[in-house]
Design a protein around this motif. Structure first.
Motif, PDB file in Angstrom:
ATOM      1  N   ILE A 390       6.636 -10.522  -2.720  1.00 50.11           N
ATOM      2  CA  ILE A 390       6.271  -9.194  -2.210  1.00 50.11           C
ATOM      3  C   ILE A 390       6.352  -9.147  -0.693  1.00 50.11           C
ATOM      4  CG2 ILE A 390       4.872  -8.458  -4.180  1.00 50.11           C
ATOM      5  CD1 ILE A 390       2.391  -9.339  -2.630  1.00 50.11           C
ATOM      6  N   ARG A 391       7.310  -9.885  -0.141  1.00 50.57           N
ATOM      7  CA  ARG A 391       7.587  -9.781   1.289  1.00 50.57           C
ATOM      8  C   ARG A 391       8.249  -8.439   1.576  1.00 50.57           C
ATOM      9  NH1 ARG A 391       9.179 -15.453   0.695  1.00 50.57           N
ATOM     10  NH2 ARG A 391       7.684 -16.778   1.802  1.00 50.57           N
ATOM     11  N   ASN A 392       8.198  -8.026   2.829  1.00 47.43           N
ATOM     12  CA  ASN A 392       8.783  -6.743   3.218  1.00 47.43           C
ATOM     13  C   ASN A 392      10.226  -6.624   2.745  1.00 47.43           C
ATOM     14  OD1 ASN A 392       6.485  -5.869   4.505  1.00 47.43           O
ATOM     15  ND2 ASN A 392       7.150  -6.494   6.558  1.00 47.43           N
ATOM     16  N   GLY A 393      10.521  -5.515   2.088  1.00 50.09           N
ATOM     17  CA  GLY A 393      11.880  -5.220   1.661  1.00 50.09           C
ATOM     18  C   GLY A 393      12.245  -5.744   0.296  1.00 50.09           C
ATOM     19  N   GLN A 394      11.391  -6.574  -0.304  1.00 51.98           N
ATOM     20  CA  GLN A 394      11.700  -7.067  -1.637  1.00 51.98           C
ATOM     21  C   GLN A 394      11.342  -6.012  -2.677  1.00 51.98           C
ATOM     22  OE1 GLN A 394       9.553 -10.887  -1.636  1.00 51.98           O
ATOM     23  NE2 GLN A 394      11.533 -11.919  -1.493  1.00 51.98           N
ATOM     24  N   ARG A 395      11.975  -6.136  -3.839  1.00 53.86           N
ATOM     25  CA  ARG A 395      11.816  -5.100  -4.861  1.00 53.86           C
ATOM     26  C   ARG A 395      10.363  -4.931  -5.283  1.00 53.86           C
ATOM     27  NH1 ARG A 395      15.050  -4.567 -10.694  1.00 53.86           N
ATOM     28  NH2 ARG A 395      14.328  -2.427 -11.130  1.00 53.86           N
ATOM     29  N   MET A 396       9.649  -6.025  -5.509  1.00 55.27           N
ATOM     30  CA  MET A 396       8.289  -5.911  -5.992  1.00 55.27           C
ATOM     31  C   MET A 396       7.365  -5.347  -4.914  1.00 55.27           C
ATOM     32  SD  MET A 396       8.806  -6.787  -9.038  1.00 55.27           S
ATOM     33  CE  MET A 396       7.160  -6.835  -9.741  1.00 55.27           C
ATOM     34  N   GLU A 397       7.631  -5.665  -3.666  1.00 54.23           N
ATOM     35  CA  GLU A 397       6.831  -5.085  -2.568  1.00 54.23           C
ATOM     36  C   GLU A 397       7.024  -3.581  -2.491  1.00 54.23           C
ATOM     37  OE1 GLU A 397       6.617  -3.437   1.549  1.00 54.23           O
ATOM     38  OE2 GLU A 397       8.451  -3.938   0.447  1.00 54.23           O
ATOM     39  N   ARG A 398       8.276  -3.163  -2.631  1.00 53.23           N
ATOM     40  CA  ARG A 398       8.559  -1.722  -2.505  1.00 53.23           C
ATOM     41  C   ARG A 398       8.005  -0.947  -3.698  1.00 53.23           C
ATOM     42  NH1 ARG A 398      13.512  -2.213  -1.322  1.00 53.23           N
ATOM     43  NH2 ARG A 398      13.342  -1.844   0.928  1.00 53.23           N
ATOM     44  N   VAL A 399       8.131  -1.494  -4.897  1.00 57.37           N
ATOM     45  CA  VAL A 399       7.645  -0.772  -6.065  1.00 57.37           C
ATOM     46  C   VAL A 399       6.121  -0.678  -6.038  1.00 57.37           C
ATOM     47  CG1 VAL A 399       7.361  -2.658  -7.740  1.00 57.37           C
ATOM     48  CG2 VAL A 399       8.128  -0.422  -8.523  1.00 57.37           C
ATOM     49  N   TRP A 400       5.460  -1.693  -5.478  1.00 59.33           N
ATOM     50  CA  TRP A 400       4.001  -1.634  -5.343  1.00 59.33           C
ATOM     51  C   TRP A 400       3.595  -0.506  -4.386  1.00 59.33           C
ATOM     52  CZ3 TRP A 400      -0.362  -2.376  -7.461  1.00 59.33           C
ATOM     53  CH2 TRP A 400      -1.542  -2.554  -6.740  1.00 59.33           C
ATOM     54  N   ARG A 401       4.299  -0.412  -3.253  1.00 55.84           N
ATOM     55  CA  ARG A 401       4.017   0.667  -2.305  1.00 55.84           C
ATOM     56  C   ARG A 401       4.291   2.030  -2.927  1.00 55.84           C
ATOM     57  NH1 ARG A 401       7.267   1.250   1.307  1.00 55.84           N
ATOM     58  NH2 ARG A 401       8.771  -0.456   1.212  1.00 55.84           N
ATOM     59  N   ASP A 402       5.431   2.131  -3.601  1.00 51.75           N
ATOM     60  CA  ASP A 402       5.820   3.424  -4.169  1.00 51.75           C
ATOM     61  C   ASP A 402       4.839   3.882  -5.243  1.00 51.75           C
ATOM     62  OD1 ASP A 402       8.029   3.680  -2.541  1.00 51.75           O
ATOM     63  OD2 ASP A 402       9.444   2.865  -4.004  1.00 51.75           O
ATOM     64  N   PHE A 403       4.439   2.957  -6.106  1.00 52.33           N
ATOM     65  CA  PHE A 403       3.533   3.387  -7.170  1.00 52.33           C
ATOM     66  C   PHE A 403       2.150   3.706  -6.612  1.00 52.33           C
ATOM     67  CE2 PHE A 403       0.978   3.705 -10.867  1.00 52.33           C
ATOM     68  CZ  PHE A 403       1.833   4.205 -11.831  1.00 52.33           C
ATOM     69  N   THR A 404       1.712   2.972  -5.610  1.00 50.64           N
ATOM     70  CA  THR A 404       0.425   3.288  -4.989  1.00 50.64           C
ATOM     71  C   THR A 404       0.442   4.685  -4.389  1.00 50.64           C
ATOM     72  OG1 THR A 404       0.042   0.943  -4.511  1.00 50.64           O
ATOM     73  CG2 THR A 404      -1.259   2.530  -3.274  1.00 50.64           C
ATOM     74  N   GLN A 405       1.563   5.062  -3.792  1.00 48.14           N
ATOM     75  CA  GLN A 405       1.701   6.424  -3.252  1.00 48.14           C
ATOM     76  C   GLN A 405       1.637   7.459  -4.378  1.00 48.14           C
ATOM     77  OE1 GLN A 405       2.120   6.753   0.136  1.00 48.14           O
ATOM     78  NE2 GLN A 405       2.136   8.995   0.141  1.00 48.14           N
ATOM     79  N   LEU A 406       2.311   7.180  -5.473  1.00 46.69           N
ATOM     80  CA  LEU A 406       2.250   8.088  -6.621  1.00 46.69           C
ATOM     81  C   LEU A 406       0.830   8.188  -7.162  1.00 46.69           C
ATOM     82  CD1 LEU A 406       5.464   6.938  -8.535  1.00 46.69           C
ATOM     83  CD2 LEU A 406       5.069   9.247  -7.649  1.00 46.69           C
ATOM     84  N   TYR A 407       0.153   7.055  -7.227  1.00 44.76           N
ATOM     85  CA  TYR A 407      -1.189   7.019  -7.818  1.00 44.76           C
ATOM     86  C   TYR A 407      -2.206   7.813  -6.991  1.00 44.76           C
ATOM     87  CZ  TYR A 407      -5.146   4.968 -10.365  1.00 44.76           C
ATOM     88  OH  TYR A 407      -6.268   4.783 -11.145  1.00 44.76           O
ATOM     89  N   SER A 408      -1.929   7.961  -5.698  1.00 47.23           N
ATOM     90  CA  SER A 408      -2.844   8.694  -4.825  1.00 47.23           C
ATOM     91  C   SER A 408      -2.463  10.167  -4.678  1.00 47.23           C
ATOM     92  CB  SER A 408      -2.877   8.043  -3.439  1.00 47.23           C
ATOM     93  OG  SER A 408      -1.623   8.196  -2.778  1.00 47.23           O
ATOM     94  N   HIS A 409      -1.492  10.629  -5.447  1.00 48.86           N
ATOM     95  CA  HIS A 409      -1.009  12.007  -5.330  1.00 48.86           C
ATOM     96  C   HIS A 409      -2.103  13.007  -5.710  1.00 48.86           C
ATOM     97  CE1 HIS A 409       1.441  15.615  -6.228  1.00 48.86           C
ATOM     98  NE2 HIS A 409       2.294  15.100  -5.367  1.00 48.86           N
ATOM     99  N   GLY A 410      -1.966  14.224  -5.209  1.00 50.06           N
ATOM    100  CA  GLY A 410      -2.950  15.267  -5.478  1.00 50.06           C
ATOM    101  C   GLY A 410      -3.099  15.648  -6.932  1.00 50.06           C
ATOM    102  N   TRP A 411      -2.162  15.204  -7.790  1.00 49.49           N
ATOM    103  CA  TRP A 411      -2.309  15.545  -9.208  1.00 49.49           C
ATOM    104  C   TRP A 411      -3.541  14.878  -9.813  1.00 49.49           C
ATOM    105  CZ3 TRP A 411       2.908  12.813  -9.570  1.00 49.49           C
ATOM    106  CH2 TRP A 411       2.751  11.443  -9.777  1.00 49.49           C
ATOM    107  N   GLN A 412      -4.076  13.838  -9.132  1.00 50.51           N
ATOM    108  CA  GLN A 412      -5.294  13.228  -9.660  1.00 50.51           C
ATOM    109  C   GLN A 412      -6.435  14.244  -9.714  1.00 50.51           C
ATOM    110  OE1 GLN A 412      -5.633  10.423 -11.117  1.00 50.51           O
ATOM    111  NE2 GLN A 412      -3.907   9.152 -10.492  1.00 50.51           N
ATOM    112  N   LEU A 413      -6.498  15.134  -8.725  1.00 43.11           N
ATOM    113  CA  LEU A 413      -7.484  16.224  -8.766  1.00 43.11           C
ATOM    114  C   LEU A 413      -7.196  17.144  -9.943  1.00 43.11           C
ATOM    115  CD1 LEU A 413      -9.745  18.037  -7.653  1.00 43.11           C
ATOM    116  CD2 LEU A 413      -8.021  19.105  -6.172  1.00 43.11           C
ATOM    117  N   LEU A 414      -5.916  17.493 -10.132  1.00 47.54           N
ATOM    118  CA  LEU A 414      -5.559  18.350 -11.261  1.00 47.54           C
ATOM    119  C   LEU A 414      -5.911  17.690 -12.584  1.00 47.54           C
ATOM    120  CD1 LEU A 414      -2.056  19.723 -10.154  1.00 47.54           C
ATOM    121  CD2 LEU A 414      -4.265  20.886 -10.024  1.00 47.54           C
ATOM    122  N   PHE A 415      -5.662  16.380 -12.682  1.00 45.40           N
ATOM    123  CA  PHE A 415      -6.014  15.664 -13.908  1.00 45.40           C
ATOM    124  C   PHE A 415      -7.498  15.824 -14.229  1.00 45.40           C
ATOM    125  CE2 PHE A 415      -2.478  12.258 -13.228  1.00 45.40           C
ATOM    126  CZ  PHE A 415      -1.562  13.093 -13.846  1.00 45.40           C
TER     127      PHE A 415
END
Length: 452
Positions: A390-415
């Motif tokens: 999970i070093r910078n630029g590796q696939r697993m590092e990027r997917v972790w960042r991307d999913f964390t961003q998705l998980y914090s999206h405003g739809w959580q309030l809608l849910f």
């Protein structure tokens, strides 16, 4: 010259760098009549095209993040594949493709590049809102080019001043417009200075053409989805005509049972709920992103050794086998849930059976896809993949960042609000005047005055 299968050849030039479009370069070729529709691809063809382009998107993730949106040749490849036409009415050169197919295509894109999957989906999701609830005269103008790519922001921002002819003058800056760089339009909400009927001002949904706004170069300083093109958009006293606005309504408040799109286009897809379609869009991108995490984890199982004796490949270890099997099973369940959700959404539309309870029930499925299936699967693979992966630029590092961003999206309030309101619908508990509900108000429509 195109590559095999009809793809623009330069899409596969992984090492080629592309200059980031500046504000003045972001206007697409809009206003031209749609080309004759010689061939509408089958559902299988559309999904295959998404799978074919996947490896290229995966290889160019760093470039996409650096640009803060997918490169222009990827945009052109999406166009050549017909992705932007999937939800467009056939009357305007679109495909009217099956909702389940649309979500499968987007899921394949997100599997290899979450930023691209999010940007693509948010560019075209809201085609349904225009085709369902805006007047035929408005659609004839908005869809005239044969393409429609419009981010939509839910939060009312800026100002809307009523004009003598019933049109509106829009000013202000609107944030988080995913898909803005290649947009042909944008959709958002504003609080009018006054309502046409003299009532108390409430949020107004509007659509604006590309020549009425400026895309700001301000995206990328976020944890994940850095390449999703979620730029801010600025209006400076831009005029939009009366039939481009639905005063007193948000994109969530319109009752699908009174949508005029079904009458205009003869397709039940244009008579569905916007809340549950929107939430499935997010859950679907989350599922594709999580599948990409499992793909990356599988590759590590085949290439990485255990850090302790017997130093065999991870794929031969019972613990890694169990972790992989658990995460893969969770994502397979999420994929099946997305597909079943899309079928139920279409069934409710075809039967003209939408009620608030059904909309809220489907919203709960989206919540569980994200929170109970995808998030635990991503946590498992990140927890056990090893810090060296999970070093910078590796696939697993990027997917972790991307999913964390998705998980914090405003739809959580809608849910959460949708879960509360489902209980109220089932038990008959009344909403108070202070409560806000995310789903539609039954029996109301913002298009009645524009339906002619």
């Amino acid at each position: 010259m195109t590559a095999a299968g009809g793809w623009p050849g330069n899409i596969y030039n992984v090492g080629e760098r592309h200059e980031r479009p500046r504000e003045t370069d972001m206007t697409d070729k809009i206003g031209q009549p749609p080309a004759a529709q010689a061939h509408i691809p089958t559902d299988a063809e559309l999904v295959r095209r998404a799978r074919d382009i996947g490896p290229t998107l995966l290889a160019r993730q760093a470039e996409t993040e650096a640009l803060t949106h997918y490169p222009e040749d990827v945009h052109e490849a999406f166009r050549a594949a017909g992705f932007y036409k999937m939800l467009m009415p056939k009357k305007y050169g679109g495909y009217e493709c099956d909702a389940q197919t649309y979500f499968q295509v987007v899921r394949e894109i997100a599997r290899n590049c979450p930023s691209s999957g999010w940007m693509l989906s948010q560019s075209i999701n809201h085609t349904l809102t225009v085709a369902s609830f805006f007047s035929e005269a408005a659609q004839d103008e908005i869809f005239a080019s044969g393409e429609f790519r419009a981010p939509l922001t839910a939060k009312p921002e800026g100002t809307a001043e009523l004009q003598p002819d019933g049109g509106w003058k829009i000013s202000g800056t609107f944030h988080y417009n995913s898909g803005a760089p290649y947009s042909t339009h944008m959709m958002s909400h504003a609080i009018p200075d006054r309502m046409p009927d003299g009532s108390k001002p409430t949020p107004m949904l509007f659509v604006a053409p590309r020549d009425s706004y400026t895309v700001l170069d301000d995206w990328g300083d976020v944890l994940g989805l850095k390449g999703s093109g979620s730029n801010s958009i600025r209006f400076d006293d831009a005029y939009i005509p009366p039939h481009y606005a639905l005063p007193g309504h948000t994109f969530l408040s319109l009752d699908p049972k009174v949508a005029i799109g079904r009458r205009i286009h003869g397709n039940a897809m244009y008579a569905g709920s916007t809340l549950s379609f929107y939430l499935l869009g997010g859950a679907n991108v989350s599922t594709g992103t999580a599948r990409g995490a499992v793909d990356g984890y599988e590759e590590l199982l085949l290439t990485k050794q255990l850090p302790n004796p017997p130093f065999s490949r991870r794929s031969e270890d019972v613990d890694y086998q169990r972790w992989f099997g658990t995460a893969s099973g969770q994502i397979s369940t999420a994929e099946a849930a997305c597909d079943a959700y899309a079928r139920q959404w279409m069934d409710l539309s075809e039967r003209v059976a939408w009620r608030r309870e059904e909309d809220l029930r489907l919203s709960g499925i989206a919540r569980e896809i994200v929170n109970s299936l995808c998030w635990p699967a991503v946590q498992t693979v990140i927890r056990t993949c090893g810090s060296s992966t999970i070093r910078n630029g590796q696939r697993m590092e990027r997917v972790w960042r991307d999913f964390t961003q998705l998980y914090s999206h405003g739809w959580q309030l809608l849910f959460d609000v949708a879960a509360r309101d489902l209980a109220r619908e089932r038990t008959g508990a009344a909403l108070t005047d202070a409560d806000w509900s995310p789903t539609f108000v039954e029996g109301t429509s913002g298009v009645a005055q524009h339906a002619a």
